[in-house]
Design an enzyme around this catalytic site. Structure first.
Site, PDB file in Angstrom:
ATOM      1  N   ASP A 191      31.456  41.657  48.786  1.00 58.37           N
ATOM      2  CA  ASP A 191      32.424  41.037  48.012  1.00 58.37           C
ATOM      3  C   ASP A 191      33.570  40.295  48.693  1.00 58.37           C
ATOM      4  OD1 ASP A 191      33.660  42.310  45.121  1.00 58.37           O
ATOM      5  OD2 ASP A 191      35.191  41.466  46.299  1.00 58.37           O
ATOM      6  N   HIS A 193      36.651  40.014  48.519  1.00 62.77           N
ATOM      7  CA  HIS A 193      38.052  40.567  48.535  1.00 62.77           C
ATOM      8  C   HIS A 193      38.205  41.523  49.738  1.00 62.77           C
ATOM      9  CE1 HIS A 193      37.635  39.364  44.318  1.00 62.77           C
ATOM     10  NE2 HIS A 193      38.931  38.743  44.342  1.00 62.77           N
ATOM     11  N   SER A 288      43.661  37.218  42.634  1.00 65.93           N
ATOM     12  CA  SER A 288      43.147  38.548  42.358  1.00 65.93           C
ATOM     13  C   SER A 288      43.250  39.524  43.679  1.00 65.93           C
ATOM     14  CB  SER A 288      41.701  38.471  42.443  1.00 65.93           C
ATOM     15  OG  SER A 288      40.854  37.688  43.183  1.00 65.93           O
TER      16      SER A 288
END
Length: 421
Positions: A191, A193, A288
């Site tokens: 991912d 993040h 985000s």
């Protein structure tokens, strides 16, 4: 005989499937055409036909199956994914955005940031920028692509040095993440993040530079979720990810609860309800990394700062548009906070579209911010390509001086529509 039948049956089956799939897709395409308000220009420049083509491709019934199978096969055979992902070692994936070159001098973005910083300062609000280091920079050994990692590090160093030379308060996220990565995983492997530990490390670095609040927040575990990272979709679909060795990630979620039972999250909900935002001394805005509760950044900040946090960050909007929406919010303008923490992933600064205006008719609350964005987008990139601090400072100051007067015309105390005179 069998061969003859097959020669007739296979084309017939393909034609029948094509007719059936078209029948399945046509209602969605027709709906998209009815909803769109295309202009003659959009048909002439291909925008409308591209939208129809995209809608058609997305709604074909075999799309997910075919995409998953083909992607899984390509990954197993070649170790490659679609455009958008850079495969690393041992199942690590990196966004191609971190490998993107700079289309214009970084100084153009810095000049625009200077304008926004001055706008906040005129309201009596302090700005702290948190440039977010790239995942490929922190996990350079896992990339197998040291030039990519070195370029990200150089870009991060340039951004941090330039912002500081411009007199903007900053927090060094890279040092915090590099240090934490020695003991905990700070980014998810599949991912884009950061993990809970990465977010908490940066939150502590921010708290070291900002005044502490007087409310004690403690973490309360809530749930554990498993998910396929957002970069997996560039390899195959979730149905086939496990089969080709792309494992699920795990996130342990928590809430920061205030001593005595007061819970800021109940007051402000998901972050969309920002009524009385300025009652809080600190506001968070960004991408985000800040907006998604699964990454726990807002909760980590509450604990680190010992203060509730109002969160204006949004997913999928980049770092600039949420900032402008925050500026246009009457609650923010009427009673501004003391400090705004602005999280900006460094990789976004290589994307000039983050400064493009919103389509105001689609999102009325963005209208005022969109007008401001349009002004910012007009700043020309006619500043030095090299990022020497003095050159950047001079260029940023000139652009800031030119536009600050224009932006000062914004009636920031007007509860109605923000406008440029």
């Amino acid at each position: 005989m069998i061969v003859t039948i097959a020669r007739m049956a296979i084309p017939a089956a393909l034609v029948a499937y094509s007719a059936w799939s078209a029948a399945q897709a046509l209602p969605d395409v027709g709906s998209r055409i009815e909803q769109a308000h295309w202009t003659a220009k959009s048909w002439l420049d291909g925008e409308a036909t591209a939208a129809i083509d995209s809608t058609w491709s997305d709604t074909l019934p075999h799309r997910d199956f075919a995409s998953g199978i083909v992607g899984a096969g390509r990954w197993l055979a070649l170790g490659e994914g679609k455009e958008g992902v850079v495969p690393g070692r041992d199942g690590w994936l990196f966004t191609a955005e971190e490998a993107r070159s700079m289309p214009e001098p970084l100084s153009a973005s810095l000049a625009r940031i200077a304008v926004l910083k001055d706008t906040l300062n005129e309201m009596g609000v302090a700005l702290t920028i948190v440039p977010l280091a790239g995942k490929a920079d922190i996990y350079r050994d896992e990339t197998g692509n040291l030039p990519m990692a070195d370029d990200l590090k150089a870009r991060y160093d340039d951004v941090l040095a330039s912002l500081r030379a411009m007199g903007i308060d900053t927090v060094d996220s890279r040092t915090a993440l590099v240090h934490e990565a020695k003991v905990e995983q700070v980014f998810y492997a599949s991912d884009t993040h950061w993990t809970r530990e990465g977010a908490a490390a940066v939150a502590r670095a921010i708290a070291a530079d900002l005044p502490q609040g007087e409310t004690e927040f403690t973490p309360v575990e809530t749930e554990t979720i498993a998910f396929h990272g957002d970069l997996t979709k560039f390899i195959t679909t979730a149905d086939y990810a496990d089969a080709v060795g792309l494992r699920e990630e795990t996130a342990h979620l928590f809430k920061a609860e205030a001593a005595g039972g007061a819970d800021g999250a109940d007051i402000f909900g998901s972050g969309d309800d920002l009524f009385a935002a300025a009652a809080m001394p600190t506001v968070l805005v960004g991408t985000s990394y800040s907006a998604n509760p699964d990454w726990s950044f807002q909760e980590s900040l509450k604990i680190a700062l010992q203060s509730d946090i109002v969160n204006y960050a949004q997913e999928g909007r980049g770092p600039v548009k949420p900032f402008l929406k925050m500026l246009a919010d009457p609650a923010f303008r009427d009673t501004p906070p003391k400090t705004v923490i602005w999280e900006i992933p460094v990789r976004y600064l290589s994307d000039p579209t983050i400064w493009e205006p919103e389509e105001a008719q689609k999102d009325q609350p963005i209208l005022a911010g969109g007008m401001l964005t349009d002004d910012l987008a007009r700043i020309e990139a006619d500043v030095p390509v090299t990022l020497e601090a003095n050159g950047i400072l001079q260029a940023a100051s000139l652009e800031s001086e030119r536009l600050t007067g224009h932006l000062a015309a914004l009636n920031l105390n007007n509860k109605g529509e923000t406008h440029v005179d």
